[in-house]
Design an enzyme around this catalytic site. Structure first.
Site, PDB file in Angstrom:
ATOM      1  N   GLY A  40       6.121   9.977  -3.033  1.00  0.00           N
ATOM      2  CA  GLY A  40       5.926   8.593  -2.610  1.00  0.00           C
ATOM      3  C   GLY A  40       4.577   8.089  -3.070  1.00  0.00           C
ATOM      4  O   GLY A  40       3.551   8.770  -2.890  1.00  0.00           O
ATOM      5  N   GLY A  42       3.555   4.659  -2.410  1.00  0.00           N
ATOM      6  CA  GLY A  42       3.229   3.399  -1.756  1.00  0.00           C
ATOM      7  C   GLY A  42       1.763   3.466  -1.361  1.00  0.00           C
ATOM      8  O   GLY A  42       0.983   4.253  -1.923  1.00  0.00           O
ATOM      9  N   LEU A  43       1.389   2.701  -0.349  1.00  0.00           N
ATOM     10  CA  LEU A  43      -0.034   2.718   0.014  1.00  0.00           C
ATOM     11  C   LEU A  43      -0.479   4.088   0.496  1.00  0.00           C
ATOM     12  O   LEU A  43      -1.577   4.550   0.165  1.00  0.00           O
ATOM     13  CB  LEU A  43      -0.312   1.649   1.064  1.00  0.00           C
ATOM     14  CG  LEU A  43      -0.380   0.240   0.479  1.00  0.00           C
ATOM     15  CD1 LEU A  43      -0.563  -0.791   1.571  1.00  0.00           C
ATOM     16  CD2 LEU A  43      -1.509   0.131  -0.544  1.00  0.00           C
ATOM     17  N   HIS A 266      10.936  -6.929  14.684  1.00  0.00           N
ATOM     18  CA  HIS A 266       9.922  -7.949  14.435  1.00  0.00           C
ATOM     19  C   HIS A 266      10.439  -9.310  14.884  1.00  0.00           C
ATOM     20  O   HIS A 266      11.531  -9.713  14.509  1.00  0.00           O
ATOM     21  CB  HIS A 266       9.594  -7.972  12.938  1.00  0.00           C
ATOM     22  CG  HIS A 266       8.304  -8.639  12.628  1.00  0.00           C
ATOM     23  ND1 HIS A 266       8.080  -9.966  12.914  1.00  0.00           N
ATOM     24  CD2 HIS A 266       7.166  -8.168  12.062  1.00  0.00           C
ATOM     25  CE1 HIS A 266       6.856 -10.279  12.529  1.00  0.00           C
ATOM     26  NE2 HIS A 266       6.282  -9.209  12.020  1.00  0.00           N
ATOM     27  N   SER A 284       5.855 -13.642   8.011  1.00  0.00           N
ATOM     28  CA  SER A 284       4.744 -12.848   8.537  1.00  0.00           C
ATOM     29  C   SER A 284       4.318 -13.242   9.951  1.00  0.00           C
ATOM     30  O   SER A 284       4.310 -14.414  10.318  1.00  0.00           O
ATOM     31  CB  SER A 284       3.540 -13.002   7.609  1.00  0.00           C
ATOM     32  OG  SER A 284       2.399 -12.483   8.234  1.00  0.00           O
ATOM     33  N   ARG A 337       4.524  -7.655  19.304  1.00  0.00           N
ATOM     34  CA  ARG A 337       5.845  -7.898  18.729  1.00  0.00           C
ATOM     35  C   ARG A 337       6.979  -7.582  19.689  1.00  0.00           C
ATOM     36  O   ARG A 337       7.990  -8.286  19.727  1.00  0.00           O
ATOM     37  CB  ARG A 337       6.019  -7.045  17.475  1.00  0.00           C
ATOM     38  CG  ARG A 337       5.128  -7.515  16.390  1.00  0.00           C
ATOM     39  CD  ARG A 337       5.197  -6.635  15.176  1.00  0.00           C
ATOM     40  NE  ARG A 337       4.317  -7.213  14.170  1.00  0.00           N
ATOM     41  CZ  ARG A 337       4.097  -6.698  12.985  1.00  0.00           C
ATOM     42  NH1 ARG A 337       4.679  -5.566  12.642  1.00  0.00           N
ATOM     43  NH2 ARG A 337       3.297  -7.278  12.139  1.00  0.00           N
ATOM     44  N   HIS A 429      12.355  -3.852  11.503  1.00  0.00           N
ATOM     45  CA  HIS A 429      11.248  -4.041  10.579  1.00  0.00           C
ATOM     46  C   HIS A 429      10.505  -2.751  10.220  1.00  0.00           C
ATOM     47  O   HIS A 429      10.056  -2.568   9.099  1.00  0.00           O
ATOM     48  CB  HIS A 429      10.274  -5.033  11.222  1.00  0.00           C
ATOM     49  CG  HIS A 429       9.071  -5.318  10.415  1.00  0.00           C
ATOM     50  ND1 HIS A 429       9.144  -5.915   9.179  1.00  0.00           N
ATOM     51  CD2 HIS A 429       7.751  -5.108  10.653  1.00  0.00           C
ATOM     52  CE1 HIS A 429       7.918  -6.060   8.688  1.00  0.00           C
ATOM     53  NE2 HIS A 429       7.059  -5.570   9.554  1.00  0.00           N
ATOM     54  N   ARG A 463       4.531  -0.806  17.025  1.00  0.00           N
ATOM     55  CA  ARG A 463       3.334  -0.908  16.187  1.00  0.00           C
ATOM     56  C   ARG A 463       2.779  -2.327  16.247  1.00  0.00           C
ATOM     57  O   ARG A 463       3.521  -3.291  16.117  1.00  0.00           O
ATOM     58  CB  ARG A 463       3.685  -0.568  14.743  1.00  0.00           C
ATOM     59  CG  ARG A 463       2.530  -0.730  13.790  1.00  0.00           C
ATOM     60  CD  ARG A 463       2.904  -0.301  12.392  1.00  0.00           C
ATOM     61  NE  ARG A 463       3.877  -1.156  11.766  1.00  0.00           N
ATOM     62  CZ  ARG A 463       3.610  -2.334  11.192  1.00  0.00           C
ATOM     63  NH1 ARG A 463       2.379  -2.813  11.200  1.00  0.00           N
ATOM     64  NH2 ARG A 463       4.564  -3.033  10.614  1.00  0.00           N
ATOM     65  N   LEU A 469      -0.540  -0.852   7.291  1.00  0.00           N
ATOM     66  CA  LEU A 469      -1.342  -0.734   6.064  1.00  0.00           C
ATOM     67  C   LEU A 469      -2.604   0.065   6.377  1.00  0.00           C
ATOM     68  O   LEU A 469      -3.037   0.923   5.608  1.00  0.00           O
ATOM     69  CB  LEU A 469      -1.700  -2.123   5.534  1.00  0.00           C
ATOM     70  CG  LEU A 469      -0.526  -3.063   5.227  1.00  0.00           C
ATOM     71  CD1 LEU A 469      -1.028  -4.359   4.604  1.00  0.00           C
ATOM     72  CD2 LEU A 469       0.480  -2.409   4.295  1.00  0.00           C
TER      73      LEU A 469
HETATM   74  C1  LIG Z   1       8.402  -7.411   4.844  1.00  0.00           C
HETATM   75  C2  LIG Z   1       7.355  -6.498   5.408  1.00  0.00           C
HETATM   76  C3  LIG Z   1       6.072  -6.965   5.632  1.00  0.00           C
HETATM   77  C4  LIG Z   1       5.094  -6.133   6.156  1.00  0.00           C
HETATM   78  N1  LIG Z   1       3.843  -6.621   6.375  1.00  0.00           N
HETATM   79  C5  LIG Z   1       2.887  -5.812   6.868  1.00  0.00           C
HETATM   80  C6  LIG Z   1       1.563  -6.289   7.074  1.00  0.00           C
HETATM   81  O1  LIG Z   1       1.256  -7.442   6.832  1.00  0.00           O
HETATM   82  N2  LIG Z   1       0.650  -5.420   7.567  1.00  0.00           N
HETATM   83  C7  LIG Z   1       0.946  -4.123   7.845  1.00  0.00           C
HETATM   84  O2  LIG Z   1       0.063  -3.388   8.268  1.00  0.00           O
HETATM   85  N3  LIG Z   1       2.188  -3.646   7.629  1.00  0.00           N
HETATM   86  C8  LIG Z   1       3.163  -4.446   7.149  1.00  0.00           C
HETATM   87  N4  LIG Z   1       4.411  -3.956   6.947  1.00  0.00           N
HETATM   88  C9  LIG Z   1       4.651  -2.510   7.078  1.00  0.00           C
HETATM   89  C10 LIG Z   1       4.083  -1.782   5.860  1.00  0.00           C
HETATM   90  O3  LIG Z   1       4.299  -2.564   4.703  1.00  0.00           O
HETATM   91  C11 LIG Z   1       4.721  -0.421   5.635  1.00  0.00           C
HETATM   92  O4  LIG Z   1       4.789   0.279   6.830  1.00  0.00           O
HETATM   93  C12 LIG Z   1       3.877   0.393   4.662  1.00  0.00           C
HETATM   94  O5  LIG Z   1       3.611  -0.356   3.492  1.00  0.00           O
HETATM   95  C13 LIG Z   1       4.561   1.692   4.310  1.00  0.00           C
HETATM   96  O6  LIG Z   1       3.778   2.339   3.342  1.00  0.00           O
HETATM   97  P1  LIG Z   1       4.135   3.804   2.889  1.00  0.00           P
HETATM   98  O7  LIG Z   1       3.200   4.146   1.792  1.00  0.00           O
HETATM   99  O8  LIG Z   1       4.205   4.702   4.062  1.00  0.00           O
HETATM  100  O9  LIG Z   1       5.640   3.681   2.311  1.00  0.00           O
HETATM  101  P2  LIG Z   1       6.265   2.795   1.129  1.00  0.00           P
HETATM  102  O10 LIG Z   1       5.387   1.721   0.661  1.00  0.00           O
HETATM  103  O11 LIG Z   1       7.636   2.449   1.592  1.00  0.00           O
HETATM  104  O12 LIG Z   1       6.379   3.797  -0.065  1.00  0.00           O
HETATM  105  C14 LIG Z   1       7.355   4.801  -0.091  1.00  0.00           C
HETATM  106  C15 LIG Z   1       7.223   5.556  -1.392  1.00  0.00           C
HETATM  107  O13 LIG Z   1       8.038   6.704  -1.314  1.00  0.00           O
HETATM  108  C16 LIG Z   1       8.864   6.804  -2.465  1.00  0.00           C
HETATM  109  N5  LIG Z   1      10.037   7.548  -2.047  1.00  0.00           N
HETATM  110  C17 LIG Z   1      10.801   7.408  -0.952  1.00  0.00           C
HETATM  111  N6  LIG Z   1      11.739   8.356  -0.896  1.00  0.00           N
HETATM  112  C18 LIG Z   1      11.562   9.130  -1.989  1.00  0.00           C
HETATM  113  C19 LIG Z   1      12.223  10.284  -2.491  1.00  0.00           C
HETATM  114  N7  LIG Z   1      13.230  10.869  -1.832  1.00  0.00           N
HETATM  115  N8  LIG Z   1      11.795  10.787  -3.667  1.00  0.00           N
HETATM  116  C20 LIG Z   1      10.754  10.224  -4.349  1.00  0.00           C
HETATM  117  N9  LIG Z   1      10.078   9.164  -3.896  1.00  0.00           N
HETATM  118  C21 LIG Z   1      10.483   8.622  -2.733  1.00  0.00           C
HETATM  119  C22 LIG Z   1       9.076   5.391  -2.918  1.00  0.00           C
HETATM  120  O14 LIG Z   1       9.411   5.360  -4.268  1.00  0.00           O
HETATM  121  C23 LIG Z   1       7.694   4.785  -2.622  1.00  0.00           C
HETATM  122  O15 LIG Z   1       6.837   5.072  -3.692  1.00  0.00           O
HETATM  123  C24 LIG Z   1       5.412  -4.789   6.445  1.00  0.00           C
HETATM  124  C25 LIG Z   1       6.697  -4.316   6.236  1.00  0.00           C
HETATM  125  C26 LIG Z   1       7.670  -5.164   5.753  1.00  0.00           C
HETATM  126  C27 LIG Z   1       9.061  -4.660   5.629  1.00  0.00           C
END
Ligand SMILES: Cc1cc2nc3c(=O)[nH]c(=O)nc-3n(C[C@H](O)[C@H](O)[C@H](O)COP(=O)(O)OP(=O)(O)OC[C@H]3O[C@@H](n4cnc5c(N)ncnc54)[C@H](O)[C@@H]3O)c2cc1C
Length: 665
Positions: A40, A42-43, A266, A284, A337, A429, A463, A469
């Site tokens: 993964g 993501g952030l 949400h 948001s 929320r 959400h 949450r 984030l």
């Molecule tokens: C519409 C929306 C708006 C939001 N706004 C906010 C906000 O303003 N502030 C806030 O704090 N939070 C917000 N959130 C929540 C926040 O965005 C997420 O909780 C956070 O970004 C998750 O980050 P992460 O790195 O854990 O996962 P993700 O960003 O979901 O990344 C997951 C990663 O895992 C990889 N992955 C998954 N499964 C596999 C696998 N089996 N094999 C290989 N790779 C895999 C994906 O490719 C990706 O790279 C929001 C959520 C949504 C839905």
């Protein structure tokens, strides 16, 4: 197995510092001999990969998208919290800690949350140094806004695109390491199993989604950063690809899964429009800074609006029920929320929903247009401005703050939210549940870590906004890079882990057999057919309102649906090409197992917490009696007083909450 959280001893404010002073370290030369897999980017995973590589470890990073930039984190709109107290409004590490624990209905692990609050300020500095364009005020200083459940402004933001900008920051940091060869990036690769050798996580089995090839990858530790599983409900605000597979596979190999049923609903989403929808859209929470939530006070107005005989803008102030401001004057529209979602459902269930399905409330900006407009007229010395001028001036300010969100709403709903109030309704959400981790963010499998939304520890039953984030980046930039070293210090002489072992062989065989089954099973129903059915069971029986009978039925229905899936699912195409349906089949298979555990978890929890309430707690007059179990860390840490009861008397009284105290273990 007894769970050991490994929380360090001592006062909560000293735990993280003392811990860092005492853990084992790996020297720079030895880090070069150690491999870490991060699933993964993501952030959470992106920041962890960049930092681990910067420290000198060899990182292999995996993502199923074509670039880390497309992780679901990109969707985050509203902002990221940090206890910087730039506004001088009384914020502190303690307040952020306190708000987060309270916001989570006292079900978060306090030590982790305190650490999160402590490192929150570093995150902002780190991101600013990377060039993340946070919003700034007139004087050029970083701006803040407020989010639900708090009384200060501590949320840093980049218009309505905070996640995207933060992700670009993490991605740039990753790219530096990709260019140096310290991160090997595997885009379009899906992890399908974890490999345990000698009781430790030593690698993964991944599928190249473009060629279909099954690959073995080894490492000294595996980090799961795969995000949340809200898509178990089919309809959610999550990206369509978000899934539970990585977390579920480690769970099936022995990692404990905690609080699966804690889902965030949400309050501010665009209402569902019909049965053929595959995605819900978030508006948001930041909009609640300036938008006021209401439904008509009188049923005749509700009916007239639904029949198109009246417009919401025609209702006078007296004809509107600003129910959050009425019930919770201290927090008003910025209640947490869970509280806002339950209140919207309560008004809609009582018949006051304003759209055709009866599942919508208004989010109205008229008062902000006027407030900002008057201020602008003064600033620009406009004498006796007309109402229209004031509105136009105010709309410009709102546009500057939330323009992209207003545009998104208009594109989806085909109504201009500058002229008529938005309609919103709660939707799935975020998932607070996830893989259980200890203070080191290690799962119950040695050497296997879980960070970001994939783990369970920081948000309890609900949450607070802008804290996901914060947690993802805290885990990736500032926590895991320390804690993993403590474990890897024992691996400096291990050498490269071979993939030619019976454990890799067995895991690969299992993965291959499952893929062959999907391709060869000439069933009658599509993968989406099962996903939609599962989602409906989940929303109807394991959603905001739950009861024992419904949950028992859900368990039976999910189990029957799973059986049907394994007999009748149809996956077109082959396994040696890019095949989205094949990838989705595996994810839905895992959702069908998770769904049942989810319902079982909800059934045994005879509690109302977060966005969920047990209908058994309903009192005679129809109010939900919610039971809060308080976990006070110690009298010292809460300064000796049950603050929650003091601060939230009004909420406790309104919601008929029975307060039970239990001691902290
Ligand atoms: C519409 C929306 C708006 C939001 N706004 C906010 C906000 O303003 N502030 C806030 O704090 N939070 C917000 N959130 C929540 C926040 O965005 C997420 O909780 C956070 O970004 C998750 O980050 P992460 O790195 O854990 O996962 P993700 O960003 O979901 O990344 C997951 C990663 O895992 C990889 N992955 C998954 N499964 C596999 C696998 N089996 N094999 C290989 N790779 C895999 C994906 O490719 C990706 O790279 C929001 C959520 C949504 C839905």
């Amino acid at each position: 197995m007894a769970l050991d959280s490994k929380v360090p001893k001592g006062p909560i404010k000293d735990k993280w510092t003392d811990y860092k002073n005492q853990i084992n370290l790996v020297n720079p030369a030895n880090k070069r001999n150690i491999d870490v897999i991060v699933v993964g980017t993501g952030l959470a995973g992106g920041s962890a990969s960049a930092t681990l590589a910067e420290l000198g470890y060899n990182v292999k990073a995996f993502a199923y998208q074509d670039s880390p930039r497309r992780a679901h984190s990109i969707a985050a709109q509203g902002g990221i919290n940090a206890a910087k107290n730039y506004q001088g409004d009384g914020d502190s590490t303690y307040r952020l800690f306190y708000d987060t624990v309270k916001g989570g209905d006292y079900r978060s692990r306090e030590s982790n949350v305190y650490r999160l609050a402590e490192v929150s300020a570093n995150i902002i500095d780190q991101c600013v140094a990377q060039g993340v364009p946070f919003a700034r005020d007139y004087g050029g200083l970083l701006d803040n806004r407020s989010f639900g459940g708090v009384l200060v402004s501590r949320t840093f933001y980049a218009k309505g695109q905070t996640g995207q900008q933060l992700l670009l920051g993490a991605y740039s940091a990753m790219n530096r390491q990709i260019a140096r060869g310290k991160i090997e990036m595997f885009n379009r690769h899906e992890m399908l199993d974890v490999v345990i050798v000698g009781g430790k996580a030593r690698g993964i089995i991944a599928r190249n989604l473009v060629t279909g090839e099954i690959e073995r990858h080894s490492a000294h530790a595996v980090v799961i950063a795969s995000g949340g599983y809200g898509n178990v409900y089919f309809l959610s605000t999550n990206a369509m690809g978000s899934n539970v597979t990585a977390g579920w596979k480690v769970h099936k190999k022995g990692a404990y899964f905690a609080n699966p049923c804690y889902t965030q609903i949400h309050p501010t989403c665009i209402p569902r429009s019909g049965d053929y929808q595959s995605k819900l859209t978030l508006m948001s929470e930041s909009l609640r800074n300036d938008g006021r939530i209401w439904v008509p006070k009188h049923m005749e107005d509700v009916l007239a609006i639904r029949e198109g005989k009246k417009k919401p803008t025609e209702l006078t102030e007296e004809q509107r029920d600003y129910y959050l401001e009425r019930r919770y004057p201290a927090f008003g529209n910025l209640v947490p929320r869970d509280v806002a979602s339950r209140a919207a459902k309560e008004r809609s269930d009582a018949g006051y929903g304003v759209n055709a399905t009866g599942e919508a409330v208004y989010l109205d900006f008229a008062a902000s247009f006027e407030r900002y407009g008057k201020e602008q007229a003064k600033i620009h010395n406009i004498q006796n401005p007309s109402e229209a001028k004031i509105k136009a001036l105010g709309q410009e300010i709102v546009k500057a703050k939330y323009g992209n969100l207003f545009q998104m709403y208009e594109k989806i709903v085909d109504e201009n939210p500058y002229e008529t109030p938005m309609m919103i309704y709660p939707a799935v959400h975020y998932t607070m549940g996830g893989v259980w981790v200890d203070y080191n963010l290690m799962t119950t499998i040695p050497g296997c870590y879980a960070i970001g939304e994939a783990n369970f520890s920081d948000h309890g039953a609900n949450r607070l906004g802008a804290s996901a984030l914060m947690q993802g980046l805290a885990d990736g930039y500032f926590v895991l890079p320390y804690t993993i070293g403590d474990y890897l210090a024992d691996d400096i002489r291990t050498g490269t882990i071979s993939t030619e072992s019976p454990e890799f062989e067995a895991a690969e065989k299992e993965v291959t057999e499952r893929i062959e089954f999907f391709i060869n099973n000439e069933g009658t129903h599509s993968v989406d057919y099962y996903h939609k059915k599962l989602g409906k069971i989940m929303w109807d029986k394991c959603g905001m309102s739950r009861n024992a009978e419904g949950l028992e039925t859900a368990i039976e229905e999910i189990s029957a649906l799973r059986k049907d899936f394994w007999q009748n699912v149809n996956v077109p195409g082959t396994s040696t090409e890019y095949n989205e349906q094949l990838a989705k089949a595996g994810r839905v298979a895992d959702f069908l197992e998770l769904g049942e555990l989810f319902a079982k978890d909800a059934l045994v929890r005879e509690e109302s917490a977060g966005g969920h309430f047990r209908e058994e707690h309903q009192t005679e007059d129809g109010e939900a009696k919610r039971i809060k179990e308080f976990q006070f860390v110690s009298a010292w840490e809460y300064k000796g007083e049950p603050k929650d009861a003091v601060l939230h008397k009004e909420e406790l009284a309104y919601e008929n909450i029975e307060v039970k105290e239990r001691s902290y273990k």
